[in-house]
Design a protein around this motif. Structure first.
Motif, short mmCIF file in Angstrom:
data_model
loop_
_atom_site.label_atom_id
_atom_site.label_comp_id
_atom_site.label_asym_id
_atom_site.label_seq_id
_atom_site.Cartn_x
_atom_site.Cartn_y
_atom_site.Cartn_z
N SER A 107 45.04 15.03 -12.34
CA SER A 107 44.25 14.89 -13.56
C SER A 107 45.13 14.73 -14.80
O SER A 107 44.69 14.14 -15.80
N THR A 108 46.35 15.23 -14.76
CA THR A 108 47.24 15.16 -15.92
C THR A 108 47.93 13.80 -16.03
O THR A 108 47.94 13.18 -17.09
N THR A 109 48.48 13.32 -14.92
CA THR A 109 49.24 12.06 -14.96
C THR A 109 48.41 10.84 -14.60
O THR A 109 48.77 9.72 -14.93
N GLY A 110 47.29 11.06 -13.89
CA GLY A 110 46.45 9.94 -13.45
C GLY A 110 46.97 9.24 -12.21
O GLY A 110 46.39 8.26 -11.75
N SER A 111 48.07 9.71 -11.65
CA SER A 111 48.65 9.07 -10.47
C SER A 111 47.96 9.55 -9.19
O SER A 111 47.48 10.68 -9.11
#
Length: 400
Positions: free
Chosen positions: A184-188
């Motif tokens: 959720s933080t990096t979107g990876s």
């Protein structure tokens, strides 16, 4: 299976007894026996960023811990279920997707489920950008595309598209769902969560929502039902456009005392399904009824509920797709014009799948308005749906 931790002799792997508390209707659901607990990432590793390998190890262990925690709170409609996580690993110059040493859970510790798990541990798939021709398995395709893949029956796949098909059939596994998992933080994309059951489900809305909620608790995410692809945020232009639509709805409803207004548009294709031996794109309903159709959705679009008694109907609309080729909503979109329906309750369920909910809420007359965005090169088409007051079949307000 009364002991707190059960040793599986077939691979000397421990399964932890479910601890999730079930009550009410949830007592009929089935929690998972989750693979043996590993130690959390050590403080020395998680706080040391001097070496790239240590950073990778720390992050990898953190994701593993989060997935295991999410599995512990998952519950399923079916007991004969296997859930396992596929994780990318750098091996030399290549990246492999593997489930070795990754968390998994069993609804019941049967020999069939254990056998499929053993077979999965012997598989690894290339997911390098330069090896797209190696997309020979659902987990690899899901990881690359970042989109889910599912089927009601594994036999719907060609063998070349599902290398474990024979093993799955021997293990009495039929229903299949693979979901990409994102940080959720990096979107990876950090891996793929794979679910197999013995039941040939016609829809997976329940399972998808369960997984999404469990991952969300660990700051991870996955696609939702009736939503746009994960992490896709409406552009500023589209958001302004939808704000204007909402303003229009509020004004019309307030002036004419209308109980409910909502917006429909074509649902984006955001998952893949194997049907009739062909893998094709479909909408995000995870329902076989939508396969091969162009669907309309009202999820994540403007709506206005003036009569709070209509909340149940609105909720049902948000969880239902309409076939663009049927019903007055789809007709308004196809013909690019407005329509009036004197009594939606007289329509068949095939024409209007929401007819049952309309009857329950006493809704009858309805009119639709077609709107086309003139801003940008990819202007969207919308259909605004307005319901008249309960029992009101007077169409004179349409002339105003």
């Amino acid at each position: 299976m009364d002991q707190v931790i059960m040793e599986m002799l077939w691979n000397k792997i421990y399964l932890e007894q479910p601890t999730v508390q079930l009550s009410g209707d949830s007592r009929y659901l089935n929690p998972l026996w989750v693979s043996g607990k590993q130690d959390e990432p050590s403080q020395s590793i998680t706080t040391c960023f001097e070496l790239r390998t240590e950073r990778f190890y720390s992050y990898h262990q953190e994701i593993t811990y989060k997935i295991r925690a999410a599995l512990k709170i998952l519950t399923f409609r079916e007991q004969h279920v296997l859930v396992q996580f596929w994780s990318p690993r750098d091996v030399g110059k290549h990246q492999l997707l593997t489930t070795i040493d990754q968390p998994f859970g069993l609804g019941v510790a049967s020999e069939e489920l254990c056998s499929y798990r053993r077979d999965s541990e012997h598989k690894a798939f290339l997911v390098d950008k330069d090896h797209e021709e190696e997309d020979v398995s659902p987990p690899a395709r899901v990881f690359r595309r970042g989109l889910p893949e599912w089927t009601s029956d594994i036999t719907e796949y060609e063998t070349k598209d599902f290398p474990q098909q024979d093993c799955a059939i021997r293990c009495n596994l039929h229903g299949y769902l693979a979901l990409p998992v994102f940080d959720s933080t990096t979107g990876s994309c950090v891996g793929v969560l794979e679910i197999l059951t013995s039941v040939k489900y016609m829809h997976y809305a329940f399972e998808v929502q369960q997984v999404h909620k469990a991952l969300q608790a660990e700051n991870l995410t996955s696609p939702q039902v009736f939503d746009y692809p994960t992490l896709k945020v409406p552009s500023e232009r589209k958001q302004t456009e939808r704000d204007k639509i909402l303003d229009i709805m509020k004004v019309v409803c307030d002036i004419h005392s209308l109980p409910l207004a909502q917006t429909w548009t074509v649902s984006p294709t955001s998952s893949y399904v194997s049907h009739n031996k062909v893998i094709e794109k479909t909408c995000s309903s995870f329902d076989t009824r939508c396969v091969g159709k162009v669907c309309m959705s009202t999820a994540a679009l403007p709506f206005h509920v003036r009569d709070l008694g209509m909340w149940h109907f609105r909720k049902a609309c948000g969880e239902q797709h309409l076939d663009k080729a049927r019903g007055f909503v789809g007709k308004a979109l196809l013909d690019r014009r407005s329509y009036y329906c004197q009594d939606v309750t007289e329509l068949s369920e095939e024409e209007y799948p929401l007819v049952h909910y309309a009857r329950m809420n006493g809704l009858t007359s309805c009119f639709t308005i077609f709107l086309h965005s003139v801003e940008g090169d990819d202007g969207d088409d919308y259909v605004l749906e307005f319901f008249l007051q309960l029992g009101n079949k007077d169409s004179t307000l349409l002339e105003n």
